[in-house]
Motif scaffolding. Structure first.
Motif, PDB file in Angstrom:
ATOM      1  N   ASP A 105       0.807  -1.221   0.000  1.00  0.00           N
ATOM      2  CA  ASP A 105       0.000   0.000   0.000  1.00  0.00           C
ATOM      3  C   ASP A 105       0.835   1.265   0.000  1.00  0.00           C
ATOM      4  O   ASP A 105       0.302   2.367   0.193  1.00  0.00           O
ATOM      5  CB  ASP A 105      -0.962   0.003   1.196  1.00  0.00           C
ATOM      6  CG  ASP A 105      -0.225  -0.050   2.532  1.00  0.00           C
ATOM      7  OD1 ASP A 105       1.026  -0.050   2.545  1.00  0.00           O
ATOM      8  OD2 ASP A 105      -0.909  -0.112   3.571  1.00  0.00           O
ATOM      9  N   SER A 106       2.157   1.148  -0.215  1.00  0.00           N
ATOM     10  CA  SER A 106       3.010   2.328  -0.301  1.00  0.00           C
ATOM     11  C   SER A 106       4.272   1.976  -1.068  1.00  0.00           C
ATOM     12  O   SER A 106       4.591   0.797  -1.263  1.00  0.00           O
ATOM     13  CB  SER A 106       3.372   2.854   1.099  1.00  0.00           C
ATOM     14  OG  SER A 106       4.155   1.899   1.804  1.00  0.00           O
ATOM     15  N   ARG A 292      -4.267   1.916  -6.454  1.00  0.00           N
ATOM     16  CA  ARG A 292      -4.169   1.089  -5.246  1.00  0.00           C
ATOM     17  C   ARG A 292      -3.540   1.894  -4.106  1.00  0.00           C
ATOM     18  O   ARG A 292      -3.998   1.869  -2.959  1.00  0.00           O
ATOM     19  CB  ARG A 292      -3.335  -0.163  -5.541  1.00  0.00           C
ATOM     20  CG  ARG A 292      -3.332  -1.214  -4.406  1.00  0.00           C
ATOM     21  CD  ARG A 292      -2.238  -0.976  -3.409  1.00  0.00           C
ATOM     22  NE  ARG A 292      -2.189  -1.984  -2.369  1.00  0.00           N
ATOM     23  CZ  ARG A 292      -2.904  -1.958  -1.246  1.00  0.00           C
ATOM     24  NH1 ARG A 292      -3.735  -0.970  -1.010  1.00  0.00           N
ATOM     25  NH2 ARG A 292      -2.785  -2.908  -0.339  1.00  0.00           N
ATOM     26  N   GLY A 295      -5.918   4.238  -2.464  1.00  0.00           N
ATOM     27  CA  GLY A 295      -7.117   3.652  -1.872  1.00  0.00           C
ATOM     28  C   GLY A 295      -8.279   3.521  -2.822  1.00  0.00           C
ATOM     29  O   GLY A 295      -9.435   3.448  -2.387  1.00  0.00           O
TER      30      GLY A 295
END
Length: 351
Positions: A105-106, A292, A295
């Protein structure tokens, strides 16, 4: 004598039993039919394969397959078919698990920010949404614009409307100057162009039925690889060609990663995160889907022009670990069956 011939009430023959649950047998059959497609599609997702037709097409609907799987579980429970109910619940859980976003997520971007930029990726559907794209670019002011299905007339219109160097043309908005471009010339769906506020060095386009141009640009003092992706769609009889073209995109991403170059790979991929061929692109180049990271991994981008709303995200902006994503928005362009993807990015120094 009459007493001997009398039949005692308790000895009277009972009526033949009838089947009390015929409708539940039908419910069990319906449950089995409902769970069959989610079983096959989710099984292929688990095995990391796109398989032959009709699986690649069905994978586009994977999140929606939780509905028949859930209904199958309810019908099987009502019919008291425990084994079938257990199988349906297992398939439901597996399908729901795979609806989660793919990948981290990063990013692991390091160092100070050397450039803030905006990237817009749009399929203008045979050039029909060209004027709407011009308006969007003037309004949103991206520094890089990736345009799929941009025919010769589309390229000419974009060049005339957006191609002036900022400050040199009084009739051009100074915030929308995109004087640099690389083009794959073609009509209909075969033409593509990357427009840039940064000088570009053209790279050979990838071999494909539709245009996939590439270039390098110096952005914030760093040499960044740019590539537009537009492989064939995975319709019956051309699934193998779709896989080959996405494979070439993956090879391009892998080459940029080996060279240590930041990469911006964007366009109409004709694939979602549920397709193994698309995940292979992400993995080969150590790339991240900007949606993604923001979010919005399941925000659908296609198809726009049907009576039903869009149901699958096949338009993407992919970034290497050198970037951080500030924002992602999806724009409706009249004339196109795709939603455009607008991404705000920070490019880091990498040290």
């Amino acid at each position: 004598m009459e007493q001997l011939l009398a039949v005692h009430p308790s000895s009277a023959p009972e009526p033949a039993p009838t089947n009390p649950r015929p409708r539940w047998c039908l419910a069990a059959w319906a449950a089995g039919l409902l769970v069959a497609v989610p079983t096959v599609v989710t099984g292929c997702r688990l095995l990391d394969t796109d398989a032959p037709t009709p699986v690649p097409q069905a994978l586009s609907f994977l999140p929606w397959l939780t509905l028949p799987a859930a209904l199958a579980a309810l019908l099987a429970l009502a019919a008291r078919r425990r084994l079938l109910a257990g199988w349906a619940v297992l398939v439901l859980l597996a399908t729901a698990w795979f609806t989660l976003p793919y990948g981290p997520d990063s990013t692991s971007a390091r160092g100070p920010v050397v450039e803030r930029l905006r990237v817009l990726a749009s399929n203008v559907e045979f050039g029909e949404a060209t004027d709407a794209l011009v308006e969007a670019v003037r309004r949103e002011r991206p520094q890089l614009v990736y345009v799929s299905e941009c025919d010769r007339a589309c390229v000419d219109t974009l060049t005339a409307a957006l191609g002036a160097t900022p400050g040199t043309d009084p009739g051009t908005d100074p915030g929308t100057g995109l004087p640099h471009r690389v083009v794959v010339d073609g009509e209909g769906s075969t033409g593509s162009v990357i427009l840039s506020a940064y000088p570009l060095t053209a790279r050979p386009p990838l071999p494909a039925a539709m245009g996939m141009p590439g270039a390098t640009a110096t952005i914030g003092g760093r040499s960044v690889e740019l590539r537009l992706a537009h492989p064939l769609p995975p319709i019956p009889r051309q699934v193998d060609a779709w896989k080959r073209e996405l494979g070439r995109v993956a090879e391009s991403a892998a080459a940029a990663h080996r060279a240590g170059s930041p990469m911006l790979l964007a366009g109409d991929f004709n694939a979602s995160q549920d397709h193994a061929a698309f995940r292979a692109v992400l993995d080969a180049g150590r790339l991240h889907d900007a949606a993604r990271l923001a979010g919005a991994a399941r925000t659908p981008t296609w198809p726009r022009e049907l009576s039903l709303p869009p149901y699958v995200q096949i338009d993407h902006v992919l970034v290497s670990d050198d970037f951080r994503v500030r924002s992602v928005r999806f724009l409706d362009l009249p004339g196109s069956d795709h939603r455009a993807v607008l991404t705000g990015l920070d490019l880091h120094a990498g040290r």
